[in-house]
Structure formats: structure tokens, C-alpha cells
Scaffold this motif. Structure first.
Motif, mmCIF file in Angstrom:
data_model
loop_
_atom_site.group_PDB
_atom_site.id
_atom_site.type_symbol
_atom_site.label_atom_id
_atom_site.label_comp_id
_atom_site.label_asym_id
_atom_site.label_seq_id
_atom_site.Cartn_x
_atom_site.Cartn_y
_atom_site.Cartn_z
ATOM 1 N N PRO A 289 32.976 52.162 40.887
ATOM 2 C CA PRO A 289 33.392 52.597 42.218
ATOM 3 C C PRO A 289 32.532 51.935 43.282
ATOM 4 O O PRO A 289 31.313 51.966 43.219
ATOM 5 C CB PRO A 289 33.175 54.100 42.204
ATOM 6 N N ARG A 290 33.175 51.302 44.249
ATOM 7 C CA ARG A 290 32.409 50.707 45.334
ATOM 8 C C ARG A 290 32.565 51.587 46.567
ATOM 9 O O ARG A 290 33.568 52.269 46.731
ATOM 10 C CB ARG A 290 32.842 49.281 45.604
ATOM 11 N N PRO A 291 31.564 51.590 47.420
ATOM 12 C CA PRO A 291 31.602 52.476 48.577
ATOM 13 C C PRO A 291 32.780 52.148 49.487
ATOM 14 O O PRO A 291 33.239 51.015 49.576
ATOM 15 C CB PRO A 291 30.282 52.204 49.296
ATOM 16 N N VAL A 292 33.243 53.166 50.158
ATOM 17 C CA VAL A 292 34.356 53.018 51.080
ATOM 18 C C VAL A 292 33.817 52.451 52.386
ATOM 19 O O VAL A 292 32.863 52.963 52.957
ATOM 20 C CB VAL A 292 35.027 54.385 51.333
ATOM 21 N N GLY A 293 34.452 51.375 52.859
ATOM 22 C CA GLY A 293 34.071 50.777 54.134
ATOM 23 C C GLY A 293 34.906 51.351 55.274
ATOM 24 O O GLY A 293 35.929 51.995 55.055
ATOM 25 N N GLU A 294 34.468 51.094 56.489
ATOM 26 C CA GLU A 294 35.200 51.598 57.653
ATOM 27 C C GLU A 294 36.600 50.994 57.746
ATOM 28 O O GLU A 294 37.537 51.655 58.189
ATOM 29 C CB GLU A 294 34.411 51.324 58.940
ATOM 30 N N ASP A 295 36.769 49.731 57.336
ATOM 31 C CA ASP A 295 38.094 49.114 57.359
ATOM 32 C C ASP A 295 39.054 49.849 56.423
ATOM 33 O O ASP A 295 40.222 50.067 56.764
ATOM 34 C CB ASP A 295 38.023 47.632 56.962
ATOM 35 N N ASP A 296 38.567 50.236 55.233
ATOM 36 C CA ASP A 296 39.389 50.981 54.279
ATOM 37 C C ASP A 296 39.784 52.332 54.852
ATOM 38 O O ASP A 296 40.928 52.766 54.765
ATOM 39 C CB ASP A 296 38.633 51.195 52.962
ATOM 40 N N ARG A 297 38.833 52.991 55.450
ATOM 41 C CA ARG A 297 39.077 54.311 56.033
ATOM 42 C C ARG A 297 40.065 54.201 57.205
ATOM 43 O O ARG A 297 40.998 54.985 57.324
ATOM 44 C CB ARG A 297 37.746 54.903 56.498
ATOM 45 N N ASP A 298 39.874 53.184 58.063
ATOM 46 C CA ASP A 298 40.776 52.987 59.214
ATOM 47 C C ASP A 298 42.198 52.684 58.763
ATOM 48 O O ASP A 298 43.163 53.174 59.359
ATOM 49 C CB ASP A 298 40.266 51.848 60.100
ATOM 50 N N ALA A 299 42.341 51.878 57.704
ATOM 51 C CA ALA A 299 43.682 51.555 57.194
ATOM 52 C C ALA A 299 44.386 52.812 56.671
ATOM 53 O O ALA A 299 45.582 53.012 56.897
ATOM 54 C CB ALA A 299 43.590 50.500 56.091
ATOM 55 N N ALA A 300 43.632 53.682 55.989
ATOM 56 C CA ALA A 300 44.220 54.921 55.475
ATOM 57 C C ALA A 300 44.617 55.848 56.622
ATOM 58 O O ALA A 300 45.679 56.482 56.582
ATOM 59 C CB ALA A 300 43.239 55.614 54.534
ATOM 60 N N VAL A 301 43.801 55.926 57.654
ATOM 61 C CA VAL A 301 44.119 56.768 58.816
ATOM 62 C C VAL A 301 45.376 56.244 59.511
ATOM 63 O O VAL A 301 46.266 57.021 59.880
ATOM 64 C CB VAL A 301 42.916 56.845 59.785
ATOM 65 N N ARG A 302 45.481 54.911 59.692
ATOM 66 C CA ARG A 302 46.686 54.324 60.308
ATOM 67 C C ARG A 302 47.927 54.648 59.486
ATOM 68 O O ARG A 302 48.986 54.984 60.022
ATOM 69 C CB ARG A 302 46.530 52.805 60.435
ATOM 70 N N ARG B 218 45.027 65.771 54.962
ATOM 71 C CA ARG B 218 44.804 64.432 54.395
ATOM 72 C C ARG B 218 43.791 63.636 55.204
ATOM 73 O O ARG B 218 43.021 62.855 54.638
ATOM 74 C CB ARG B 218 46.124 63.678 54.293
ATOM 75 N N LEU B 219 43.799 63.796 56.523
ATOM 76 C CA LEU B 219 42.792 63.120 57.337
ATOM 77 C C LEU B 219 41.395 63.595 56.962
ATOM 78 O O LEU B 219 40.464 62.789 56.874
ATOM 79 C CB LEU B 219 43.055 63.352 58.825
ATOM 80 N N ASP B 220 41.245 64.891 56.723
ATOM 81 C CA ASP B 220 39.958 65.414 56.275
ATOM 82 C C ASP B 220 39.539 64.779 54.954
ATOM 83 O O ASP B 220 38.375 64.427 54.754
ATOM 84 C CB ASP B 220 40.004 66.938 56.125
ATOM 85 N N GLN B 221 40.498 64.614 54.031
ATOM 86 C CA GLN B 221 40.194 63.993 52.739
ATOM 87 C C GLN B 221 39.736 62.549 52.919
ATOM 88 O O GLN B 221 38.776 62.109 52.287
ATOM 89 C CB GLN B 221 41.428 64.024 51.825
ATOM 90 N N VAL B 222 40.443 61.804 53.780
ATOM 91 C CA VAL B 222 40.101 60.392 53.999
ATOM 92 C C VAL B 222 38.728 60.269 54.651
ATOM 93 O O VAL B 222 37.904 59.442 54.256
ATOM 94 C CB VAL B 222 41.186 59.696 54.859
ATOM 95 N N LEU B 223 38.463 61.093 55.637
ATOM 96 C CA LEU B 223 37.192 60.999 56.354
ATOM 97 C C LEU B 223 36.007 61.432 55.495
ATOM 98 O O LEU B 223 34.887 60.979 55.710
ATOM 99 C CB LEU B 223 37.260 61.812 57.643
ATOM 100 N N ALA B 224 36.247 62.300 54.499
ATOM 101 C CA ALA B 224 35.171 62.746 53.611
ATOM 102 C C ALA B 224 35.066 61.892 52.343
ATOM 103 O O ALA B 224 34.131 62.068 51.556
ATOM 104 C CB ALA B 224 35.401 64.206 53.221
ATOM 105 N N ALA B 225 35.996 60.965 52.135
ATOM 106 C CA ALA B 225 36.041 60.167 50.901
ATOM 107 C C ALA B 225 34.812 59.276 50.772
ATOM 108 O O ALA B 225 34.351 58.684 51.751
ATOM 109 C CB ALA B 225 37.301 59.317 50.869
#
Length: 182
Positions: A8-21, A40-47
Motif C-alpha cells: 500500500p502506498r500513501p494516498v496523495g492529494e491528487d488521488d484524493r482530489d480526483a476521488a472528490v471530483r 463518502r466524502l468523509d471516507q475519502v478525506l480520512a483514507a
């Protein structure tokens, strides 16, 4: 050549932003309710891993630009359809067969996507799908006409294992899904 499990590699801000979009687009198109969007936004932001983000957006439709080129179809009127070894699994795999046997061994396959959809359109014959040991399998959208599905979910699946969603229809045949032993 054996596919090594991905660490597992850490989640980057680009990955998080793409999921939010993607979540916002799904909400705008009416695919999720306001409450589900918040959850789901809570899940993505805490991932902290890509698997956690993938689970938060797994049931959402892909944007057209992401879906292009990720679908493959395997078909045969009769005979055997077989995939095994270290083969690349597309995002969506359609398997069509009027008569014959289907055997998909995903245990050593290379997963480029955290969620894979397998759509079965089978007339008669037997189908066997072997998934990786840590895979999560979803068969809710599969319809069987003649015989019931044979699948025993694992009690413990890995948190970052691939999700394999199996849908479609089986005519007069049986589908057996099993987890790889190693």
C-alpha cells in the motif's frame, strides 16, 4: 513470472482530489444522495490507502474519459474460453459464450484497477472463476436461471485486495467462484 503483491502506498492529494471530483460529479448526475455524498466524502478525506479510496467510489460510474480503453470482450460461440497465468485484467471484462466452458484464473493476474467488473453472458456450460486470495467478491448483480451460484466468501479478505464485481446472466450452467489458496 509471478505478480508480486503491491504494498500500500500513501494516498496523495491528487488521488484524493480526483476521488472528490468523481463523487461531486456522481452527486450532480443523481447517482448518490446528499447523505451518501457526505458519508463518502468523509471516507475519502480520512483514507490512508488507495484501497480505502477505491471502496468509497467503487459503485460510481466511471467518467467517459477514464472508461475508454478499459473494456475487453472475450467471446466464443462454442468451445472453451480460458485465461490464466500473469495476464492483465481490464477494468471491465465481458465474457460471452453460447455453449462451452469458461475458466478465468485471476489468482496470478495483474490488476491495474482496484475494482474490476466481470460481465457474464453465458448460455449453457460451466464457468469457474478463481480470484486472488485477498479479493472481495460482489455477485449481487448476477442472475442464474438453471443452477445456483457456488461461492463461499472468505471470512477475512485483505483490506487492499482487488474488488471483483460479477454481473450478467447464466443460462443453463453453473458458476463456481473460489479464492486462490496462495
Amino acid at each position: 513470472m509471478t505478480a508480486q503483491p503491491e504494498t500500500p502506498r500513501p494516498v496523495g492529494e491528487d488521488d484524493r482530489d480526483a476521488a472528490v471530483r468523481r463523487l461531486r460529479e456522481a452527486y450532480a448526475q443523481g447517482h448518490v444522495s446528499h447523505e451518501e455524498l457526505d458519508e463518502r466524502l468523509d471516507q475519502v478525506l480520512a483514507a490512508t490507502t488507495h484501497g480505502e479510496i477505491a471502496r468509497a467510489v467503487a459503485s460510481l460510474p466511471l467518467p467517459p474519459e477514464e472508461d475508454a480503453g478499459r473494456t475487453a470482450t472475450i467471446g466464443a460461440a462454442s468451445g472453451r474460453i480460458q485465461r490464466r497465468g500473469a495476464w492483465k485484467v481490464p477494468r471491465t471484462l465481458r465474457v460471452e459464450s453460447a455453449f462451452g466452458r469458461v475458466r478465468l484464473d485471476l489468482s496470478r493476474a495483474v490488476f491495474e484497477h482496484p475494482v474490476v467488473d466481470i460481465e457474464l453472458r453465458l448460455g449453457t456450460g460451466r464457468a469457474v472463476i478463481t480470484v486472488p486470495r485477498d479479493a472481495i467478491v460482489d455477485v449481487e448483480d448476477l442472475r442464474t436461471v438453471w443452477k445456483d451460484l457456488r461461492y463461499r466468501p472468505r471470512t477475512r479478505s485483505g483490506p487492499d485486495g482487488p474488488t471483483v464485481r460479477i454481473s450478467g446472466a447464466m443460462g443453463m450452467g453453473r458458476l463456481t467462484i473460489r479464492h486462490a489458496r496462495r
